[in-house]
Design a protein around this motif. Structure first.
Motif: not given
Lengths: 326, 500
Positions: B268, B323-325, B331-332, B334
C-alpha cells in the motif's frame, strides 16, 4: 414534535407554491452544488451521493456532489462559508470541521461554525465500534479495561489522526475508565487497518462502515461500541454505558448547512428534501447496515441547538485531554 | 486446476457483449481523457465515476478498471510526447521517453510503452489470479518499521537513478524530503511551514508540483531556445515502430520491470511509483552504456513502463483480498463498490466470485484492448509533435490548468503549479535533475510517518529496525547500495582527476 415540523413544512410549501409571484419561490431554478469537504470514495461521499438522487427528485433540480477535500474538511468548509448565500451552494457538515477542529485549532480557522452558517438539517449520527486485533488477550470491553488497568500504557490504540472523533473516543474511554493507553495516529486509514489486523496496534475506535468487512472476515474482533444503545448490526457488542462508563459515550454526526443569511424559504426546502432522502429505502438500508442512525427529527428549528451541544461536548474533551494546538 | 476454473468463471463474466463493450468504452474514455496533460488516472476516474452508477456492479467495475488502465496509459503518452508525467509512476517514463521523442523516436517510445505495458499486464493478471492470497499476506508483513526501511532503500535508489553527481542528487532528495515536511504534524496536529494557508495543511500537492517543475518549466525553456514557430521534434522522424534491434534491447528490461512491479505494487502507498523508480535504477546499473540513460535510452522506457503497469494491476490485490485501498485511485474503487452495495474486503472472493474473477479477467481484456486501441493511435500522437509550438503550448497549459483544478475543485493548485514553474526553470538552468526531488517528496511523508510511528510503538527504542528480519534485510541492501554508489563515483572522480 417531528410531526408538527412536517405539518408546518407542508403548510409552508403549499403557501410558497400558491404564490409563485415572489422571486424566491422559484427556488431552485438551476442545479444545486453540494460540497462534500472530503475525498471521493469515503463514507461521507457515499452518503451524499446516495442522498443526492432522492433530493434532486424532491427539489426538481439536480443536486451535484462536488468533492473539495483538504485539511480534514476545513478547505471545503471555508469555501462554502464565503460562497453566495442563495441556496445553490450547500455544505455537508460533520463533527470534524464543525465541532472538533474549531476547538483544536482555536482561533486559527477562517470560519465560525455557528456564525458563518445557517444550519439546515441533521443527517446522521454514528457511534464508534471498539475493535481489537484477533490475537489480543481481551475479547470484550470490560476485559479490555481490566487488562489496561493491570498493564498501563501497554495497549496501543490507533486513530486516523490527532483530533479526529475516533481519537477523542479513545481519550474519552481512558478518562472515563481511569486507564492509560498509547495513542498511535495515522494519516491514511488503510495503513491503520493493516496494522490492526497484523497486531502492530491492538485496539481502534472506528466506524462500522470502515471495520465491517474485516470483522465479518474474522480479521478483527468487536469488543463494544461507544453508544448508549446496542447497534442492531452488532447485537453482542457491549456499550460503554452498559460497561459502567457513560462518560465514554461518543458519536460523530453529520448534517447540511448553507452560508449564513440564506433565505428561510430556501432553508426549509432543502431541509424537506433532505428529510425525504433520509427516508429513501436505499439510503435507509445503507444507514442500517452500517450502524448509522438517521436524524430526520433534527430539522431547521432544532439543528442549531444540536450543533451547539455537540461542539460544547467535543470542546470539553479537547480541553480535558490537553490536545489544543498552540 | 482451481486457477483455471476460477479464470473461466471470470472470462464467462467478461465475454458477454455488454461487458466487453463496457471494457472497451472504459479503455477508450480513459485513454482520451488521460492523454490530456494534467489529467491522471485519479482525476479521470473521479470525473467518470458517476457514469457507472447505473450499471450492474460487475459492468461498473469492469468499466472503471478499463478507465484506470486507459488513463494510466494515456498518462504515459503525455509523458513521452510533451514531458508531462500525469502521476508519480510515469516520471521515469518522461525522462527517457521524451528524449526519444525529441530525437525523432516518439513512435518507438510509444510502441515500447504499449508493448511493455501489455506484457506486464498479462503477467500481473496471472499473478493476481494465482497468488492474490499469499501476496496479500506479504502486505500484512509490512509494519511501520519494515516500511521505514523500504523507504530508506527507495530514497537511496533515487540517488542511483540521477545522472548528476552524488552530492547533487543527495541534495535534491533532501530538498524533496524537507518540502514533504510542510503540513500537519501527524503526532501532534501542529501546523508546520503552512503560514496559515489551509490548503497547505495536507502538504504540497504532488500533481501541480510535477506539472510546474516538469511541464511548465519545459515550455519556458522551449520558447526560449527554439521560439514558437516550429514543432517539438529536434531531429527528423525515423520509423514509428521498433526495429528488431529495439526489440532485443527492450526484452530483458520488460521482463525485469514486470517482476519488480508485480512485487512492489502489492504494498500500500505508492507501490507503482516505487516500482518504476526501482526498475529504472536497476536498468541503469545493469546497462553496458549507463551514460545513454537520460538521453533517450529505450531500456529507460521499457523497464519503468512495464513496472508501473504491473504495479498498477497488482495494487488491486490488497483491495480485492483485504479491502485495503493501496492508493487514492483504489480508494475511489472502494467508493464505487460501496455505491453498488458491495463491501470490499476478504469476503468479496467468496461472496461475489463472478465479480471478483470477472474484474481480474477484465484486466487482461482491458490490456489487450489498449494495445489494439493505441498502436494505431501512435501515428496520431506523433503528429502532435509537428504542430507549431505556438499552437501546442497554449493548449498544453490550458489542459494542465483544467486538470490541476479538477484534482480538488480548487484554484490553489493552479497557483502552486505556477510557482513551481519558476522553481523548475531554476533547476533547468542549474542543470539539476528534478527526479530525485520528486521521489523525496513522494516518499518523505511516509518516511517520517513510519519512523515516528515505530518510535511511538517501541517507546523510543531504535534497535527494533534491526531486530525485525525483514527490516534488517532491507537496511542491509540499502547499506550495500550506498557502497555500490560511493565506490564508482569516487573511482570516477579519480579517473577524471588523472585525465586532467
Amino acid at each position: 414534535m417531528s410531526k408538527y415540523a412536517v405539518t408546518m413544512l407542508g403548510i409552508a410549501t403549499s403557501l410558497t407554491m400558491a404564490v409563485p409571484a415572489f422571486a424566491q419561490t422559484a427556488y431552485p431554478t438551476r442545479p444545486i452544488t453540494w460540497v462534500v469537504p472530503f475525498a471521493a470514495g469515503g463514507v461521507t461521499d457515499t452518503v451524499a451521493r446516495k442522498m443526492a438522487g432522492p433530493m434532486s427528485k424532491v427539489l426538481g433540480q439536480t443536486v451535484v456532489v462536488e468533492n473539495k477535500p483538504g485539511a480534514g474538511g476545513v478547505v471545503g468548509t471555508e469555501a462554502v462559508a464565503s460562497a453566495k448565500n442563495d441556496g445553490y451552494t450547500v455544505l455537508y457538515t460533520s463533527s470534524g470541521p464543525m465541532s472538533i477542529l474549531p476547538a483544536l485549532q482555536a482561533g486559527k480557522l477562517s470560519y465560525d461554525p455557528v456564525k458563518s452558517f445557517t444550519h439546515v438539517q441533521g443527517l446522521s449520527v454514528a457511534n464508534q465500534m471498539i475493535v481489537a486485533t484477533p490475537s489480543a488477550p481481551f475479547s470484550t470491553l470490560p476485559e479490555l479495561i481490566a487488562y489496561a488497568k493491570e498493564n498501563p500504557n501497554q495497549i496501543n490504540y490507533g486513530s486516523p489522526g490527532v483530533g479526529t472523533a475516533q481519537h477523542l473516543a479513545g481519550e474519552l474511554l481512558q478518562s472515563a475508565a481511569g486507564i492509560k493507553m498509547t495513542h498511535i495516529p495515522y494519516k491514511a486509514g488503510s495503513n491503520q487497518m493493516v496494522d490492526l489486523m497484523s497486531g502492530v496496534i491492538q485496539v481502534s475506535f472506528e466506524y462500522s462502515s470502515v471495520v465491517a468487512p474485516y470483522v465479518s472476515g474474522g480479521k478483527m474482533k468487536v469488543l463494544g461500541t461507544t453508544g448508549s444503545k446496542r447497534a442492531s448490526a452488532y447485537p453482542n457488542a457491549v456499550t460503554v454505558v452498559e460497561a459502567g462508563h457513560p462518560g465514554a459515550e461518543n458519536a460523530g454526526w453529520s448534517g447540511i448547512a448553507v452560508p449564513a443569511g440564506t433565505p428561510s424559504e430556501v432553508v426549509e426546502k432543502i431541509a424537506a428534501a433532505a428529510q425525504a432522502a433520509l427516508k429513501d429505502p436505499a439510503v435507509a438500508e445503507y444507514f442500517e447496515s452500517n450502524a448509522i442512525l438517521p436524524l430526520p427529527e433534527v430539522g431547521p428549528a432544532q439543528i442549531n441547538e444540536f450543533v451547539a451541544s455537540e461542539s460544547a461536548k467535543f470542546k470539553a474533551v479537547v480541553e480535558r485531554a490537553g490536545l489544543a494546538v498552540k | 486446476m482451481d486457477l483455471l476454473s476460477n479464470l473461466s468463471v471470470g472470462f464467462t463474466t467478461v465475454f458477454t457483449p455488454d461487458n466487453l463493450a463496457y471494457a472497451f468504452l472504459g479503455c477508450l474514455l480513459g485513454t482520451l481523457i488521460g492523454v490530456l496533460p494534467g489529467l491522471g488516472p485519479l482525476a479521470t476516474i473521479a470525473m467518470l465515476l458517476p457514469m457507472t452508477y447505473n450499471l450492474a456492479p460487475d459492468s461498473a467495475l469492469i468499466m472503471l478498471a478499463g478507465i484506470y488502465y486507459g488513463a494510466q496509459y494515456g498518462g504515459s503518452t503525455t509523458a513521452i510526447i510533451v514531458n508531462l508525467p500525469g502521476e508519480s509512476s510515469s516520471i521515469m517514463t518522461a525522462v527517457d521517453g521524451h528524449q526519444m521523442a525529441r530525437r525523432g523516436r516518439a513512435g518507438v517510445a510509444l510502441a515500447t510503452a504499449a508493448i511493455g505495458s501489455f506484457f506486464a499486464g498479462c503477467v500481473a493478471t496471472l499473478a493476481i489470479a494465482a497468488l492474490a492470497k499469499p501476496l496479500a499476506e506479504v502486505a500484512l508483513q509490512f509494519g511501520p518499521k519494515e516500511y521505514f526501511s523500504l523507504m530508506v532503500l527507495g530514497l537511496l535508489l533515487a540517488i542511483v537513478i540521477s545522472a548528476d553527481s552524488l552530492l547533487e542528487s543527495l541534495g535534491m532528495v533532501l530538498v524533496g524530503v524537507l518540502w514533504s515536511l510542510i503540513g500537519t504534524d501527524v503526532n501532534s496536529g501542529t501546523q508546520r511551514f503552512t503560514f496559515g494557508v489551509t490548503q497547505l495543511f495536507d502538504g504540497l500537492d504532488f500533481v501541480p508540483l510535477t506539472m510546474g517543475i516538469f511541464g511548465f518549466a519545459e515550455i519556458v525553456r522551449n520558447l526560449q531556445q527554439h521560439g514558437a514557430g516550429q514543432g517539438l521534434t529536434v531531429e527528423k522522424l525515423t520509423s514509428l515502430f521498433p526495429t528488431r534491434a529495439d526489440f532485443r534491447r527492450m526484452a530483458a528490461p520488460i521482463a525485469r520491470g514486470t517482476f519488480i512491479g508485480t512485487i512492489l505494487g502489492v504494498l500500500p502507498g505508492g507501490g507503482a511509483a516505487l516500482a518504476s523508480f526501482t526498475s529504472y535504477s536497476v536498468e541503469k546499473k545493469l546497462s553496458s552504456n549507463p551514460t545513454s540513460f537520460g538521453q533517450g535510452a529505450i531500456e529507460g522506457v521499457a523497464g519503468p513502463e512495464s513496472a508501473n503497469n504491473a504495479g498498477a494491476q497488482t495494487s488491486f490485490i490488497p483491495l480485492l483480498t483485504l479491502g485495503l485501498p493501496a492508493n487514492a485511485v483504489m480508494a475511489l474503487m472502494v467508493g464505487a463498490m460501496t455505491i453498488h452495495n458491495i463491501q470490499p474486503g476478504p469476503q468479496v472472493m467468496t461472496a461475489n466470485p463472478s465479480l471478483f474473477w470477472g474484474v481480474i479477467a477484465s484486466m487482461w481484456v482491458g490490456n489487450m484492448m489498449l494495445v489494439i486501441l493505441n498502436l494505431p493511435l501512435v501515428g496520431l500522437w506523433v503528429k502532435l509533435l509537428n504542430i507549431p509550438y505556438r499552437f501546442l503550448y497554449p493548449a498544453i497549459m490550458m489542459f494542465c490548468c483544467i486538470g490541476v483544478y479538477s484534482l480538488k475543485n480548487s484554484t490553489f493548485e493552479i497557483y502552486e503549479a505556477a510557482i513551481m514553474c519558476i522553481v523548475g526553470y531554476a533547476f533547468l538552468m542549474l542543470r539539476l535533475s528534478p527526479a530525485p526531488l520528486l521521489l523525496g517528496l513522494v516518499l518523505g511523508p511516509q518516511l517520517e510517518e513510519t519512523f515516528r510511528r515505530t518510535m511511538l510503538l517501541s517507546r523510543g527504542d531504535a534497535t527494533v529496525f534491526f531486530s525485525s528480519p525483514l527490516s534488517a534485510v532491507l537496511l542491509a541492501i540499502a547499506f550495500c547500495a550506498v557502497i555500490a554508489i560511493a565506490v564508482p563515483s569516487i573511482r570516477g572522480r579519480r579517473d577524471k582527476a588523472l585525465q586532467e
